[in-house]
Design a protein around this motif. Sequence first.
Motif, short mmCIF file in Angstrom:
data_model
loop_
_atom_site.label_atom_id
_atom_site.label_comp_id
_atom_site.label_asym_id
_atom_site.label_seq_id
_atom_site.Cartn_x
_atom_site.Cartn_y
_atom_site.Cartn_z
N SER A 183 31.00 47.86 -58.76
CA SER A 183 31.76 49.09 -58.48
C SER A 183 32.29 49.73 -59.77
O SER A 183 32.36 50.95 -59.88
N LEU A 184 32.65 48.90 -60.74
CA LEU A 184 33.09 49.45 -62.03
C LEU A 184 31.95 50.21 -62.71
O LEU A 184 32.16 51.30 -63.25
N TYR A 185 30.76 49.64 -62.69
CA TYR A 185 29.59 50.35 -63.24
C TYR A 185 29.36 51.65 -62.48
O TYR A 185 29.09 52.69 -63.08
N SER A 186 29.45 51.59 -61.17
CA SER A 186 29.24 52.78 -60.36
C SER A 186 30.28 53.86 -60.67
O SER A 186 29.94 55.03 -60.84
N ASN A 187 31.55 53.46 -60.78
CA ASN A 187 32.62 54.41 -61.11
C ASN A 187 32.44 55.02 -62.50
O ASN A 187 32.88 56.14 -62.75
N ALA A 188 31.79 54.28 -63.40
CA ALA A 188 31.55 54.76 -64.76
C ALA A 188 30.24 55.55 -64.84
O ALA A 188 29.78 55.87 -65.94
N ASN A 189 29.65 55.86 -63.70
CA ASN A 189 28.39 56.61 -63.62
C ASN A 189 27.24 55.89 -64.33
O ASN A 189 26.47 56.50 -65.06
N VAL A 190 27.17 54.58 -64.09
CA VAL A 190 26.07 53.77 -64.61
C VAL A 190 25.40 53.09 -63.41
O VAL A 190 25.50 51.87 -63.22
N PRO A 191 24.74 53.90 -62.56
CA PRO A 191 24.21 53.34 -61.31
C PRO A 191 23.12 52.30 -61.53
O PRO A 191 22.99 51.38 -60.72
N PRO B 160 23.57 38.87 -48.00
CA PRO B 160 22.55 39.91 -47.82
C PRO B 160 22.77 40.70 -46.53
O PRO B 160 21.94 40.70 -45.62
N THR B 161 23.89 41.42 -46.45
CA THR B 161 24.22 42.19 -45.25
C THR B 161 23.63 43.60 -45.36
O THR B 161 23.23 44.05 -46.44
N LYS B 162 23.64 44.28 -44.24
CA LYS B 162 23.20 45.67 -44.20
C LYS B 162 24.04 46.50 -45.18
O LYS B 162 23.50 47.30 -45.96
N THR B 163 25.35 46.30 -45.18
CA THR B 163 26.24 47.06 -46.06
C THR B 163 25.92 46.81 -47.53
O THR B 163 25.83 47.76 -48.31
N ASN B 164 25.75 45.55 -47.90
CA ASN B 164 25.48 45.24 -49.30
C ASN B 164 24.12 45.76 -49.76
O ASN B 164 23.99 46.31 -50.85
N TRP B 165 23.09 45.58 -48.92
CA TRP B 165 21.77 46.09 -49.28
C TRP B 165 21.79 47.62 -49.34
O TRP B 165 21.11 48.24 -50.17
N THR B 166 22.58 48.24 -48.46
CA THR B 166 22.68 49.70 -48.48
C THR B 166 23.34 50.17 -49.78
O THR B 166 22.92 51.18 -50.36
N MET B 167 24.36 49.45 -50.23
CA MET B 167 24.98 49.80 -51.51
C MET B 167 23.96 49.71 -52.64
O MET B 167 23.92 50.58 -53.52
N VAL B 168 23.16 48.66 -52.63
CA VAL B 168 22.12 48.51 -53.65
C VAL B 168 21.15 49.69 -53.58
O VAL B 168 20.84 50.32 -54.60
N ALA B 169 20.70 50.01 -52.37
CA ALA B 169 19.73 51.10 -52.19
C ALA B 169 20.30 52.43 -52.67
O ALA B 169 19.61 53.21 -53.34
N GLU B 170 21.54 52.71 -52.30
CA GLU B 170 22.14 53.99 -52.70
C GLU B 170 22.35 54.08 -54.20
O GLU B 170 22.16 55.15 -54.79
N THR B 171 22.72 52.98 -54.84
CA THR B 171 22.91 53.05 -56.29
C THR B 171 21.57 53.16 -57.01
O THR B 171 21.47 53.85 -58.02
N TRP B 172 20.52 52.50 -56.50
CA TRP B 172 19.19 52.71 -57.08
C TRP B 172 18.77 54.17 -56.90
O TRP B 172 18.19 54.77 -57.81
#
Length: 181
Positions: free
Chosen positions: A42-50, A68-80
């Motif tokens: 989340s720190l990387y994400s907040n610093a615009n380093v997706p 490996p939940t839906k929420t966690n995989w979705t976060m990975v997918a959205e940041t990619w």
Amino acid sequence: YWVQLAQIYYKLQQEEQALAVMALAYRKSLLDKQGDLMFLSSLYSNANVPFKSAEVLEGAIRDGIVEPTKTNWTMVAETWYNAEELDRSLSAFIEAGRVADDGDIDLRRGFILVDMEQWNEALAALNEALDKGGLGDRRAVELHREDRRGVVGAADELRDRAGVVRLAARIFAFGTEREEE
């Protein structure tokens, strides 16, 4: 110690320092808890380093540290996706879809496939989303409304134009039904 120091920096609104401390701890392999790795991501994400955000979180999931939940995989997918890594985003959405009970993830996967101009795969993913169901929340309806034009536009590129038109009609009908409720 490292995580506590980073949390102090974060509470003092010194996110760059918090990120630096957590990144150093990560490089030294000192982070071995789900919360710590999610905090770093989340720190990387907040610093615009997706790219780094997704890399850390996906690695932690694959290493078995983060669930490996839906929420966690979705976060990975959205940041990619934010890092403009569509293939990696697609792979993460596939993983999220495996643990999802509804069609929301398949819907998102379909839209990425439309972005990638993979029309046949997009058609299949969007149909899977509609067949799986569970798209009744307002956000999914808004996605239908925004993206059905893209699916119809893709019809010119797709061999089976009638299939896309039928799908677009299903999406439109679904969106209209939900708007009336």
